[in-house]
Design a protein around this motif. Sequence first.
Motif, PDB file in Angstrom:
ATOM      1  N   THR A  29       0.844  -1.196   0.000  1.00 16.70           N
ATOM      2  CA  THR A  29       0.000   0.000   0.000  1.00 16.70           C
ATOM      3  C   THR A  29       0.882   1.249   0.000  1.00 16.70           C
ATOM      4  O   THR A  29       2.017   1.225   0.486  1.00 16.70           O
ATOM      5  CB  THR A  29      -0.929   0.052   1.231  1.00 16.70           C
ATOM      6  N   LYS A  30       0.335   2.332  -0.560  1.00 16.02           N
ATOM      7  CA  LYS A  30       1.048   3.600  -0.600  1.00 16.02           C
ATOM      8  C   LYS A  30       0.220   4.676   0.093  1.00 16.02           C
ATOM      9  O   LYS A  30      -0.995   4.745  -0.090  1.00 16.02           O
ATOM     10  CB  LYS A  30       1.342   3.991  -2.048  1.00 16.02           C
ATOM     11  N   GLN A  31       0.889   5.499   0.874  1.00 19.02           N
ATOM     12  CA  GLN A  31       0.203   6.523   1.675  1.00 19.02           C
ATOM     13  C   GLN A  31       0.791   7.904   1.411  1.00 19.02           C
ATOM     14  O   GLN A  31       1.996   8.067   1.338  1.00 19.02           O
ATOM     15  CB  GLN A  31       0.341   6.179   3.158  1.00 19.02           C
ATOM     16  N   THR A  32      -0.098   8.879   1.258  1.00 21.52           N
ATOM     17  CA  THR A  32       0.334  10.268   1.086  1.00 21.52           C
ATOM     18  C   THR A  32      -0.397  11.155   2.093  1.00 21.52           C
ATOM     19  O   THR A  32      -1.513  10.836   2.511  1.00 21.52           O
ATOM     20  CB  THR A  32       0.041  10.778  -0.340  1.00 21.52           C
ATOM     21  N   SER A  34      -1.412  15.350   3.080  1.00 23.53           N
ATOM     22  CA  SER A  34      -1.488  16.730   2.601  1.00 23.53           C
ATOM     23  C   SER A  34      -2.269  17.564   3.612  1.00 23.53           C
ATOM     24  O   SER A  34      -2.917  17.026   4.507  1.00 23.53           O
ATOM     25  CB  SER A  34      -2.167  16.798   1.225  1.00 23.53           C
ATOM     26  N   GLY A  48       7.054  12.583   1.450  1.00 19.57           N
ATOM     27  CA  GLY A  48       6.856  11.824   0.223  1.00 19.57           C
ATOM     28  C   GLY A  48       5.822  10.728   0.375  1.00 19.57           C
ATOM     29  O   GLY A  48       4.991  10.745   1.285  1.00 19.57           O
ATOM     30  N   GLU A  49       5.894   9.757  -0.494  1.00 16.69           N
ATOM     31  CA  GLU A  49       4.957   8.633  -0.488  1.00 16.69           C
ATOM     32  C   GLU A  49       5.500   7.539   0.434  1.00 16.69           C
ATOM     33  O   GLU A  49       6.631   7.090   0.278  1.00 16.69           O
ATOM     34  CB  GLU A  49       4.801   8.098  -1.910  1.00 16.69           C
ATOM     35  N   VAL A  51       5.469   3.811   1.741  1.00 20.14           N
ATOM     36  CA  VAL A  51       5.081   2.477   1.280  1.00 20.14           C
ATOM     37  C   VAL A  51       5.045   1.505   2.453  1.00 20.14           C
ATOM     38  O   VAL A  51       5.967   1.459   3.269  1.00 20.14           O
ATOM     39  CB  VAL A  51       6.060   1.961   0.202  1.00 20.14           C
ATOM     40  N   SER A  67       9.895   5.386   6.687  1.00 20.32           N
ATOM     41  CA  SER A  67       9.863   6.769   6.234  1.00 20.32           C
ATOM     42  C   SER A  67      11.145   7.465   6.676  1.00 20.32           C
ATOM     43  O   SER A  67      11.577   7.294   7.826  1.00 20.32           O
ATOM     44  CB  SER A  67       8.655   7.499   6.832  1.00 20.32           C
ATOM     45  N   LYS A 187      -4.215   9.781   2.732  1.00 19.31           N
ATOM     46  CA  LYS A 187      -4.816   8.842   1.781  1.00 19.31           C
ATOM     47  C   LYS A 187      -3.949   7.596   1.664  1.00 19.31           C
ATOM     48  O   LYS A 187      -2.719   7.685   1.594  1.00 19.31           O
ATOM     49  CB  LYS A 187      -4.972   9.487   0.399  1.00 19.31           C
ATOM     50  N   MET A 188      -4.608   6.430   1.664  1.00 19.49           N
ATOM     51  CA  MET A 188      -3.906   5.159   1.514  1.00 19.49           C
ATOM     52  C   MET A 188      -4.593   4.335   0.442  1.00 19.49           C
ATOM     53  O   MET A 188      -5.815   4.273   0.392  1.00 19.49           O
ATOM     54  CB  MET A 188      -3.907   4.395   2.848  1.00 19.49           C
ATOM     55  N   SER A 191      -1.483  -0.905  -3.924  1.00 22.65           N
ATOM     56  CA  SER A 191      -0.913  -0.830  -5.271  1.00 22.65           C
ATOM     57  C   SER A 191      -0.603  -2.210  -5.836  1.00 22.65           C
ATOM     58  O   SER A 191      -0.440  -2.371  -7.045  1.00 22.65           O
ATOM     59  CB  SER A 191       0.364   0.010  -5.263  1.00 22.65           C
TER      60      SER A 191
END
Length: 219
Positions: A29-32, A34, A48-49, A51, A67, A187-188, A191
Amino acid sequence: MKKVFLAVALVITSFGFAQEKISEGVITTKQTMSSTDEQMNMQLAMMGEVVTTTYFKANKSRSEMSSPMAGSTITVVDGDAGKMLVMLDNPMMGKKYSVNDIKLEEDELKDVAVTATDETKVVLGYTCKKYDVVMKKQGVEVKMAMYVTDKLSAKSQQTSSLGGKVAGFPLYSEMKMNQMGAEIVVKMEASEIKKETVEDAKFNMTPLEGYELAQAPGK
């Protein structure tokens, strides 16, 4: 025309495979993050993104997240034992671990509201059901839209902390909270999902060497 039919056939085939129930494998999974605040948004963008790799087998899972700014976190969930091991390697705190019960106490459940909806979202071929979650953590209200599939036996730290109110694994989620007057959105999204053999050693509940027991808040 034959190429069109072939493309459609491949899409249908892959969709059918994705709906297969998987009890052992790996999820990426990828998480951002903001924010509505420009300065905070710049700081979050530096992260950043993020993982996360989740290994799962039957009723157990292990998630590994790394991270540059926050360090690394390993979370092992044993659904049979009802326990969750969290190992945090943070630049500021050092190496700390905690072992918690998955089952929440009655007073903790009062701060968690879960509403199942009729909305769905397809992620990697899996049809996921939407749950709206509202909870309070350390006085901060957190709102989350969580899209969950019941086709994966993987245990999620997110759903495990909801007292059994959500069954399944989230392949997409959007979490909102307010910090110092600014809204933060996390957001997650999954992928990749791979069906493969996972060794039992991944789910060992013994803390790794060098990790110290974290003190509970107020102690």
